[in-house]
Design a protein around this motif. Structure first.
Motif, mmCIF file in Angstrom:
data_model
loop_
_atom_site.group_PDB
_atom_site.id
_atom_site.type_symbol
_atom_site.label_atom_id
_atom_site.label_comp_id
_atom_site.label_asym_id
_atom_site.label_seq_id
_atom_site.Cartn_x
_atom_site.Cartn_y
_atom_site.Cartn_z
ATOM 1 N N ARG A 322 0.836 -1.196 0.000
ATOM 2 C CA ARG A 322 0.000 0.000 0.000
ATOM 3 C C ARG A 322 0.869 1.244 0.000
ATOM 4 N N LYS A 323 2.007 1.109 0.639
ATOM 5 C CA LYS A 323 2.967 2.225 0.629
ATOM 6 C C LYS A 323 3.498 2.442 -0.774
ATOM 7 N N GLN A 324 3.821 1.305 -1.412
ATOM 8 C CA GLN A 324 4.330 1.391 -2.796
ATOM 9 C C GLN A 324 3.299 2.078 -3.694
ATOM 10 N N LYS A 325 2.025 1.787 -3.412
ATOM 11 C CA LYS A 325 0.964 2.368 -4.239
ATOM 12 C C LYS A 325 0.599 3.768 -3.757
ATOM 13 N N HIS A 326 1.325 4.243 -2.841
ATOM 14 C CA HIS A 326 1.117 5.579 -2.242
ATOM 15 C C HIS A 326 -0.252 5.693 -1.583
ATOM 16 N N GLU A 327 -0.805 4.522 -1.209
ATOM 17 C CA GLU A 327 -2.093 4.600 -0.504
ATOM 18 C C GLU A 327 -1.872 5.063 0.924
ATOM 19 N N ILE A 328 -0.736 4.680 1.434
ATOM 20 C CA ILE A 328 -0.347 5.252 2.736
ATOM 21 C C ILE A 328 1.111 5.693 2.636
ATOM 22 N N PRO A 329 1.491 6.788 3.198
ATOM 23 C CA PRO A 329 0.493 7.730 3.735
ATOM 24 C C PRO A 329 -0.309 8.342 2.592
ATOM 25 N N SER A 330 -1.561 8.568 2.840
ATOM 26 C CA SER A 330 -2.410 9.088 1.756
ATOM 27 C C SER A 330 -1.962 10.493 1.405
ATOM 28 N N GLN A 331 -2.164 10.815 0.101
ATOM 29 C CA GLN A 331 -1.698 12.139 -0.364
ATOM 30 C C GLN A 331 -2.510 13.242 0.276
ATOM 31 N N ILE A 332 -3.719 12.869 0.648
ATOM 32 C CA ILE A 332 -4.512 13.882 1.346
ATOM 33 C C ILE A 332 -5.152 13.221 2.543
ATOM 34 N N ARG A 333 -5.123 13.876 3.659
ATOM 35 C CA ARG A 333 -5.564 13.245 4.894
ATOM 36 C C ARG A 333 -7.080 13.203 4.970
ATOM 37 N N ARG A 334 -7.544 12.262 5.719
ATOM 38 C CA ARG A 334 -8.994 12.053 5.792
ATOM 39 C C ARG A 334 -9.687 13.215 6.470
ATOM 40 N N ASP A 335 -9.053 13.767 7.467
ATOM 41 C CA ASP A 335 -9.726 14.860 8.182
ATOM 42 C C ASP A 335 -9.919 16.083 7.264
ATOM 43 N N LEU A 336 -8.995 16.185 6.285
ATOM 44 C CA LEU A 336 -9.148 17.290 5.325
ATOM 45 C C LEU A 336 -10.342 17.042 4.397
ATOM 46 N N ILE A 337 -10.494 15.795 3.990
ATOM 47 C CA ILE A 337 -11.634 15.461 3.112
ATOM 48 C C ILE A 337 -12.940 15.696 3.870
ATOM 49 N N ASP A 338 -12.912 15.306 5.158
ATOM 50 C CA ASP A 338 -14.127 15.538 5.973
ATOM 51 C C ASP A 338 -14.464 17.017 6.007
ATOM 52 N N ARG A 339 -13.427 17.796 6.030
ATOM 53 C CA ARG A 339 -13.620 19.256 6.084
ATOM 54 C C ARG A 339 -14.233 19.781 4.767
ATOM 55 N N LEU A 340 -13.700 19.213 3.706
ATOM 56 C CA LEU A 340 -14.211 19.644 2.381
ATOM 57 C C LEU A 340 -15.690 19.274 2.242
ATOM 58 N N ILE A 341 -16.019 18.079 2.768
ATOM 59 C CA ILE A 341 -17.423 17.624 2.647
ATOM 60 C C ILE A 341 -18.321 18.516 3.495
ATOM 61 N N SER A 342 -17.838 18.822 4.668
ATOM 62 C CA SER A 342 -18.707 19.642 5.542
ATOM 63 C C SER A 342 -18.815 21.069 4.989
ATOM 64 N N ASP A 343 -17.695 21.533 4.346
ATOM 65 C CA ASP A 343 -17.730 22.893 3.768
ATOM 66 C C ASP A 343 -18.490 22.920 2.426
ATOM 67 N N ARG A 368 -11.826 5.169 1.132
ATOM 68 C CA ARG A 368 -10.614 4.358 0.835
ATOM 69 C C ARG A 368 -9.475 4.729 1.771
ATOM 70 N N ILE A 369 -9.501 5.944 2.291
ATOM 71 C CA ILE A 369 -8.365 6.416 3.107
ATOM 72 C C ILE A 369 -8.592 6.030 4.580
ATOM 73 N N PRO A 370 -7.625 5.409 5.233
ATOM 74 C CA PRO A 370 -7.787 5.078 6.660
ATOM 75 C C PRO A 370 -7.743 6.344 7.507
ATOM 76 N N ASP A 371 -8.392 6.266 8.674
ATOM 77 C CA ASP A 371 -8.383 7.458 9.522
ATOM 78 C C ASP A 371 -6.942 7.728 9.982
ATOM 79 N N ASN A 372 -6.738 8.925 10.491
ATOM 80 C CA ASN A 372 -5.366 9.362 10.801
ATOM 81 C C ASN A 372 -4.669 8.431 11.784
#
Lengths: 680, 57
Positions: A322-343, A368-372
Motif C-alpha cells: 500500500r505504501k508502494q501504491k502511495h495509498e499510505i500515507p495518503s496524499q490527502i488526509r482524511r480529516d481534510l476530506i471531511d472538512r471539504l465535505i462539511s464545507d 478508501r483512506i484510513p483514519d489518521n
C-alpha cells in the motif's frame, strides 16, 4: 621426659637383676641396644611400657592368647615351682621431666601351676622429687596413671615409643590410620583442651540465653526463640554435613578399593579402562547438554517471536504494498476530506453538493483512506516490521543451530550410555563371578555417592539461608535491646559468653591451620634430610591435610603417597613424628625419647646413613634397638662421628632362653659388629 | 599450662580484657575437667568477672 635408668628383675627373659643406663643430657643422647633376633630387644621396650602404663601387650600381640603372654621370667618360675611360691618380676625406671625427677617401680607376681602361668599385678610406686629435692610418693595406680599420662599421654606413646613396622603402617592411606594420626595430633597439640573450652563457653552462652528467653516477652522473646531454633537447626545440619562427608570419603575409599580389586582381574582390565574413559565422556556430554538447555532457556523470549513470523511478514508485505501504491500515507488526509465535505467546497473552489457526482466521488475517495490514527499505526507497524523482519533470519538460524547441537549432543550421550551399558554387562558377565559382584557393588557405591553429593548441596544451601536469617535476627535483637534499654546483668553475662565463644572459635581455626602448616613444614624439612639423593629428585613436600591425614607430593605437585616404597613410608613416618614433636614443643628439639625398635628393616643403605646422622640432631634422646643384620661397623662409625652415641648394650644369650645385658664401651663396639658386606 | 596453650594464649591477648579472663579460665579448667564440669564452673566465673568490672568503675 628423659629416661635415665631401667632395672629389670626377672622380667621376661631377663633373669635376675639387670640394668641399663640411658645416654642423656650432657653425656650424649644416643643409646644402642644391640642383639640378634629373639634376644629381648622388644622385651626392653615392653618393660618400659609395662612400668609406665601397666601394659602387658604390644600391638604385635593382637593375636596372642592371654595364656601365652606372660611377663615373669619362666626359668625362675620353674625353679621355684616346687616351693609353690610366686616369683616377683619388676621394672624400675628413673626419668626426669620439666625439672622434676621421677622413679617408678611396678611389679607383677607369677606362678607356674600345672604347666600354666598365672600372673597377677602386684604393686606400683611412684616417687617424685622436685627441684629442691622434696619427695612425694604414691602407690595409687590411678594417681600414677594421671602423673605419667600428664607427661606422655597413653595415646601418644606410640609416636615416641615405636617400632618400624608400626610406623610404616601409620602412613598407609586407610581411614583407621588417618583417624589414629588425627587423634594423636589433637592430643599432642592439646586441641582437645581448646575444643572442650569452646564447647563449655558455648554451652554457657546458650544456657544464659535460655534464661533470658524465659524472662523475655513480646517481640524480644520471639526473636530470641527464633535465634535459638536457627542455631539448633544449623547445628543439626552441620552434623549431618560432617556425617555425609565421612560417608563420601568412605564411599570414595571403597570405590577405590573395588577398582583395585577389579584391576587385578586382568582379563577385564582393558574393559575397565574403556569404562573409565566412557564415564568421563558421559560427564562431559551431560555438562554440554545442561549448558545448551540453559542457553535455550535464555533464548525463549527471542525464539517465541518466530511463532508470529509468517503473520508479521504478511502484514509487512501488505502495508509495504500500500505504501508502494502511495495509498499510505495518503496524499490527502482524511480529516481534510471531511472538512471539504462539511464545507461543501473542494480546494479548487468547486462546490460539492450532496447527491452530485463530485460528492459521490469524494465519498468513495474518503472511504478508501484510513483514519489518521489507523494510518499512523500502520506506518509505525511498517517501520517496526522493517527492522524485525531482518532479525527473524538470525533468530531462526541461531535457534536451529542450537537445536541441532542439542540433538547431536543428546545423541552422543545416548550412544555413550548404550556403550557404557554394554561394557558394564561385559564386565558384569565376565567369567569371573567375583568381577560381576564387585561391579554391582561399585554401582551401588556410585549411586550412594551421587545421592550424598545431592544432599550436601541441599544442606549447604540451607545453611547459607540460615546464616542470612541469623544475621537479620541478631540485628533485630540488638535493636530491640537498644530500644528497650535492656542491658541487665543476665544479658551482659550472655553477651560476654557469646563473645568469648566466638573468640575461642576464631583462635581454634587459626591455631589448627597454623599447627598443620607447622607440622607440614617440619615434616617436609626432616623428610628431605632423610631421603636418598635419587628420591629427592621426585619427592617434594609432605602435607598434613585438614583431616590430619598426611600426603606426599611429587615435583609436579601431584599426590604421590600411594606410589612410594615401604622404606620411604618409614622415612616419612619418622619425619612426621619429629615434626609433630617439634610443633608440640614449639621448638626444634623435644624433651621426649625417641625409642625405636629395629627401624632400619626396610631402609636402604643411604636412608640408614641419613637417619643415623640426622635423628640425633632432632631429639634429646634416641634409644635404638638394632639387630646384627642392620647395625654394622659402617653404621657404628657414622653414629660415632656424630659424637652423640655414648651408651652401647649387647643382649647375649645366657642359656635356657635367658638374656644377659652387657654394657660395652662404644669405642670397642666394632669388635662385635659385622662389616658392610655382611650387613643386609 | 602447657607450651601449646602459650601459643593460644598469645592469640587471646588480642581480645578485650573480660574475654581474655573468661577464655583463659575456661582453658585452665578444660585441661583437667570434662565439658560439663567446666560449664558449671564458668557460671560463677562470668558472674565474678562482671562484678569486678562493675566495682572497678
Amino acid at each position: 621426659m628423659i629416661l635415665h635408668k631401667m632395672r629389670l628383675v626377672n622380667f621376661r627373659q631377663f633373669q635376675g637383676t639387670q640394668e641399663i643406663e640411658f645416654a642423656s643430657g650432657a653425656t650424649g643422647q644416643v643409646t644402642v641396644i644391640f642383639g640378634a633376633n629373639g634376644r629381648g630387644k622388644t622385651g626392653i621396650y615392653r618393660a618400659l611400657l609395662f612400668c609406665l602404663y601397666g601394659e602387658k601387650r604390644l600391638s604385635q600381640d593382637a593375636q596372642v592368647d592371654d595364656s601365652e603372654l606372660y611377663l615373669v621370667n619362666y626359668p625362675e618360675m620353674e625353679a621355684r615351682s616346687s616351693e609353690k611360691k610366686p616369683v616377683e618380676a619388676s621394672v624400675y625406671v628413673e626419668f626426669s621431666h620439666d625439672g622434676g625427677k621421677y622413679e617408678i617401680k611396678r611389679s607383677i607376681l607369677g606362678i607356674l601351676n600345672n604347666g600354666r602361668v598365672i600372673e597377677q599385678h602386684n604393686e606400683i610406686r611412684l616417687v617424685k622429687r622436685d627441684e629442691l629435692g622434696n619427695a612425694s610418693t604414691t602407690r595409687d595406680p590411678q594417681e600414677v596413671a594421671d602423673v605419667v599420662g600428664g607427661i606422655l599421654d597413653r595415646g601418644l606413646r606410640e609416636y615416641f615409643l615405636f617400632d618400624g613396622e608400626k610406623i610404616e603402617r601409620l602412613t598407609r592411606a586407610s581411614l583407621e590410620q588417618k583417624r589414629e594420626i588425627s587423634m594423636g595430633v589433637r592430643k599432642l597439640l592439646d586441641i582437645d583442651t581448646l575444643e572442650t573450652a569452646m564447647k563449655a563457653t558455648k554451652r554457657l552462652w546458650k544456657y544464659l540465653d535460655s534464661q533470658i528467653e524465659e524472662r523475655a516477652t513480646g517481640e524480644w522473646a520471639s526473636v530470641i526463640k527464633l535465634l535459638r531454633e536457627n542455631d539448633e537447626r544449623s547445628i543439626s545440619l552441620r552434623d549431618k554435613y560432617a556425617l555425609n562427608e565421612k560417608e563420601l570419603q568412605r564411599g570414595a575409599q571403597e570405590k577405590k578399593q573395588v577398582d583395585v580389586e577389579l584391576d587385578k582381574i586382568r582379563e577385564i582390565r582393558d574393559l575397565l579402562t574403556a569404562r573409565t574413559d566412557l564415564e568421563n565422556k558421559e560427564k562431559e556430554f551431560e555438562t554440554q547438554v545442561e549448558n545448551i538447555l540453559r542457553e535455550m532457556k535464555d533464548r525463549t523470549g527471542k525464539t517465541a517471536l518466530l511463532l508470529v513470523r509468517k503473520t508479521a511478514e504478511r502484514v509487512y508485505s501488505n502495508v509495504d504494498m500500500r505504501k508502494q501504491k502511495h495509498e499510505i500515507p495518503s496524499q490527502i488526509r482524511r480529516d481534510l476530506i471531511d472538512r471539504l465535505i462539511s464545507d461543501e467546497r473542494c480546494i479548487c473552489g468547486t462546490p460539492i453538493k450532496s447527491g452530485t457526482d463530485e460528492h459521490r466521488c469524494i465519498l468513495v475517495w474518503r472511504n478508501r483512506i484510513p483514519d489518521n490514527e489507523t494510518e499512523d499505526s500502520m506506518l509505525d507497524l511498517w517501520r517496526y516490521l522493517a527492522t524485525s523482519i531482518n532479525l527473524y533470519e538470525d533468530i531462526g538460524l541461531g535457534t536451529e543451530t542450537l537445536l541441532q547441537k542439542y540433538a547431536v549432543t543428546k545423541h552422543d550421550l545416548q550412544v555413550t550410555h548404550r556403550k557404557l551399558d554394554e561394557l558394564r554387562q561385559k564386565i558384569g558377565s565376565s567369567e569371573r563371578s567375583d568381577a560381576a559382584k564387585l561391579d554391582k557393588y561399585r554401582q551401588q557405591i556410585e549411586r550412594k555417592i551421587i545421592q550424598l553429593e545431592g544432599d550436601q548441596a541441599k544442606v549447604q544451601k540451607e545453611l547459607a539461608d540460615l546464616n542470612e536469617d541469623r544475621e537479620v535476627l541478631q540485628q533485630q535483637r540488638k535493636e530491640i535491646e537498644k530500644e528497650k534499654g535492656i542491658r541487665d546483668e543476665l544479658a551482659k553475662r550472655a553477651a560476654l559468653a557469646e563473645a568469648t565463644t566466638a573468640a575461642l572459635q576464631s583462635i581454634h581455626e587459626e591455631f589448627t591451620g597454623e599447627a598443620r602448616d607447622m607440622i607440614s613444614a617440619g615434616a617436609t624439612k626432616y623428610f628431605r634430610q632423610l631421603l636418598d639423593d635419587e628420591s629427592k629428585q621426585t619427592l617434594r613436600d609432605v602435607v598434613v591435610n585438614s583431616d590430619y591425614s598426611i600426603q606426599v607430593y611429587d615435583r609436579w605437585q601431584k599426590p604421590f603417597l600411594a606410589n612410594i616404597s615401604s622404606g620411604q613410608r618409614q622415612i616419612m613416618s619418622i619425619a612426621f613424628i619429629a615434626a609433630l614433636a617439634g610443633a608440640a614443643a614449639g621448638a626444634e628439639i623435644l624433651e621426649m625419647p625417641l625409642f625405636m625398635d629395629t627401624p632400619f628393616g626396610r631402609l636402604s643403605h643411604e636412608h640408614r646413613q641419613n637417619l643415623l646422622q640426622n635423628v640425633p640432631k632432632w631429639c634429646s634422646q634416641w634409644i635404638l634397638l638394632a639387630t646384627d643384620t642392620e647395625f654394622g661397623r659402617l653404621e657404628a662409625d657414622i653414629l660415632r662421628s656424630t659424637e652423640n652415641w655414648t651408651k652401647f648394650y649387647v643382649l647375649k644369650g645366657a642359656g635356657a632362653g635367658s638374656t644377659k645385658i652387657e654394657a660395652v664401651d662404644v669405642g670397642q663396639a666394632n669388635g662385635l659388629l659385622r662389616d658392610e658386606a655382611e650387613v643386609a | 599450662m602447657a607450651k601449646t596453650h602459650r601459643l593460644i594464649m598469645d592469640k587471646i591477648q588480642k581480645y578485650p580484657v573480660e574475654i581474655q579472663v573468661l577464655a583463659t579460665r575456661s582453658l585452665e579448667l578444660a585441661e583437667s575437667m570434662p565439658e560439663s564440669s567446666v560449664f558449671e564452673e564458668l557460671k560463677g566465673v562470668v558472674r565474678q568477672i562482671l562484678k569486678e568490672k562493675e566495682e572497678s568503675r
